[in-house]
Design a protein around this motif. Structure first.
Motif, mmCIF file in Angstrom:
data_model
loop_
_atom_site.group_PDB
_atom_site.id
_atom_site.type_symbol
_atom_site.label_atom_id
_atom_site.label_comp_id
_atom_site.label_asym_id
_atom_site.label_seq_id
_atom_site.Cartn_x
_atom_site.Cartn_y
_atom_site.Cartn_z
ATOM 1 N N ARG A 227 0.886 -1.229 0.107
ATOM 2 C CA ARG A 227 0.113 -0.003 -0.060
ATOM 3 C C ARG A 227 0.994 1.081 -0.226
ATOM 4 N NH1 ARG A 227 -3.101 -0.821 4.542
ATOM 5 N NH2 ARG A 227 -2.241 0.898 5.623
ATOM 6 N N LEU A 228 0.898 2.080 -1.044
ATOM 7 C CA LEU A 228 1.630 2.923 -1.356
ATOM 8 C C LEU A 228 0.968 4.124 -0.539
ATOM 9 C CD1 LEU A 228 2.164 2.672 -5.159
ATOM 10 C CD2 LEU A 228 3.789 2.026 -3.445
ATOM 11 N N LYS A 229 2.183 5.292 -0.293
ATOM 12 C CA LYS A 229 1.430 6.413 0.360
ATOM 13 C C LYS A 229 0.919 7.240 -0.511
ATOM 14 C CE LYS A 229 4.361 7.230 4.343
ATOM 15 N NZ LYS A 229 3.600 6.783 5.445
ATOM 16 N N ARG A 230 0.800 7.113 -1.707
ATOM 17 C CA ARG A 230 -0.021 8.019 -2.771
ATOM 18 C C ARG A 230 -0.194 7.003 -4.069
ATOM 19 N NH1 ARG A 230 3.466 8.662 -7.055
ATOM 20 N NH2 ARG A 230 5.669 9.461 -6.782
ATOM 21 N N GLU A 231 -0.955 7.511 -4.949
ATOM 22 C CA GLU A 231 -1.549 6.873 -6.063
ATOM 23 C C GLU A 231 -0.318 6.785 -7.033
ATOM 24 O OE1 GLU A 231 -5.128 7.435 -8.150
ATOM 25 O OE2 GLU A 231 -6.148 6.954 -6.415
ATOM 26 N N SER A 232 0.159 5.699 -7.899
ATOM 27 C CA SER A 232 0.924 5.673 -8.596
ATOM 28 C C SER A 232 0.754 4.774 -10.055
ATOM 29 C CB SER A 232 2.231 5.058 -8.061
ATOM 30 O OG SER A 232 3.349 4.797 -8.813
ATOM 31 N N SER A 233 1.692 4.568 -10.536
ATOM 32 C CA SER A 233 1.346 3.754 -11.972
ATOM 33 C C SER A 233 2.155 2.551 -12.225
ATOM 34 C CB SER A 233 1.460 4.744 -13.262
ATOM 35 O OG SER A 233 2.546 5.131 -13.275
ATOM 36 N N THR A 234 2.116 1.580 -12.807
ATOM 37 C CA THR A 234 3.031 0.366 -13.181
ATOM 38 C C THR A 234 4.200 1.140 -13.860
ATOM 39 O OG1 THR A 234 0.904 -0.877 -13.450
ATOM 40 C CG2 THR A 234 3.057 -1.686 -14.393
#
Ligand code: NAD
Length: 337
Positions: A227-234
């Motif tokens: 679970r990342l601290k923010r949205e990201s992308s592949t």
């Protein structure tokens, strides 16, 4: 300055560390130990290593077989600046006092507990903490694998929580005595020791781990959810790992669907002993959905920690204070990514 290195315990890890040290221009092997005059003792001599007897009482056994032996462990400790202890797990702790008394630095392996010296090492995540230390421990093959891919994400994107399952090989390929042979064995203690171990080299990471042992000898496999601290992308995650040393991509779509094909790739690369020091990530198995990252990675347990031992020596002797400089130098000498 050439650092004089001894290897105590010329087994799976020890022989690989000895060969890796021999390929560096700022360190050399001054001797390796064996407990008994096995074929590996003969092979160490064939490679040009000076051989010492690890257990004083066994000296005569070497002499009786005619294997040229230079002396005992204490003789070897008189000749080295640092000893890399590659004896079986939990044995190393018995040697710490001997190394301290001999006034030599020492590096232990992942089979020892962090608490024994209160210091652990990974070249990417905590090289600087180990600058100048006298005694430390290179974390285990699984923890090294977790660190290589999680640390850059922790550093660049931020991590709230990791859930990881280690699918562990039974024994190493040369071990005919251990299993499982026909079973899947869950580690019932949660978290398994891997999560707490990771926290010794990535301070502040929140991780829970589980583990199962399976009937294979080739590699470990990790199934990881972050679970990342923010949205990201592949794409963002892949580009971070693209720049991370000792992480290598493979593609299921190109036929590398399992650890069997990964090991075939290592053979095709003509790697010594078919070793793969890099952590292998399935590129088409990496998925980011919102702020969740999912991926699989495979760990060649016999070799991923080997370059870490080299960088660890450089940190302990402050040969360079820059971890990336050491990593690059080691990788070049070993011919790895
Ligand atoms: P191994 O059994 O293959 O080798 C250990 C060697 O030490 C053998 O040659 C053995 O004869 C020798 N030895 C035994 N007792 C000794 C003593 N008292 N003094 C000197 N030598 C002695 O073990 P390994 O797999 O190389 O593991 C070594 C360490 O590396 C352990 O801490 C292990 O947890 C860790 N490690 C192992 C792996 C792996 O997959 N093999 C991966 C990462 C870390």
């Amino acid at each position: 300055m050439t650092i004089k290195v001894a290897v105590n315990g010329y087994g799976t890890i020890g022989k690989r560390v000895a060969d890796a040290v021999s390929k560096q221009d700022d360190m050399e092997i001054v001797g390796v130990t064996k407990t008994r005059p096995t074929y590996e003792a003969g092979m160490a001599i064939d490679k040009g290593y000076d051989l010492y007897c690890a257990i004083d009482e066994n000296l005569k056994r070497f002499e009786d077989t005619g294997i040229p032996i230079k002396g005992t462990l204490s003789d070897l400790l008189g000749k080295c600046d640092v000893v890399v202890d590659c004896t079986p797990g939990k044995k190393g702790a018995e040697h710490l006092e001997t190394y301290r008394k001999a006034g030599v630095k020492s590096i232990f392996q992942g089979g020892e507990k962090h608490g024994m010296i209160g210091m652990s090492f990974n070249a990417l995540s905590n090289y600087s903490e180990n600058l100048g230390v006298d005694h430390t421990r290179v974390v285990s093959c699984n923890t090294t694998g977790l660190t290589r891919t999680l640390y850059p994400i922790f550093d660049r994107i931020g991590i709230d929580k990791v859930y990881a399952t280690m699918v562990r090989r039974g024994p190493d390929p040369n071990n005919s005595k251990k299993g499982p042979v026909n079973a899947i064995v869950p580690v019932l203690k949660v978290p398994s020791h891997h999560g707490p171990d990771l926290k010794t080299v990535i301070h502040g990471i929140d991780i829970d781990t589980m583990a199962v042992a399976v009937p294979t000898t080739l590699m470990h496999l990790h199934s990881i959810v972050v679970r990342l601290k923010r949205e990201s992308s592949t794409e963002e995650v892949l580009s971070i790992w693209e720049e991370t040393p000792r992480v290598r991509f493979v593609n299921g779509g190109e036929g590398i669907e399992s650890t069997a094909q990964i090991m075939e790739m290592a053979r095709d690369l003509l790697r010594e002993r078919s070793d793969l020091n890099e952590i292998i990530v399935w590129k088409d198995g990496v998925h980011v959905v919102g702020d969740h990252l999912y991926y699989y990675q495979a760990i060649h347990q016999e070799s991923d920690v080997v370059p870490e031992n080299i960088d660890c020596i450089r940190a302990m002797f402050r040969i360079t204070e820059d971890n990336m400089e050491s990593i690059e130098k080691t990788n070049k000498a070993l011919g790895i990514q």
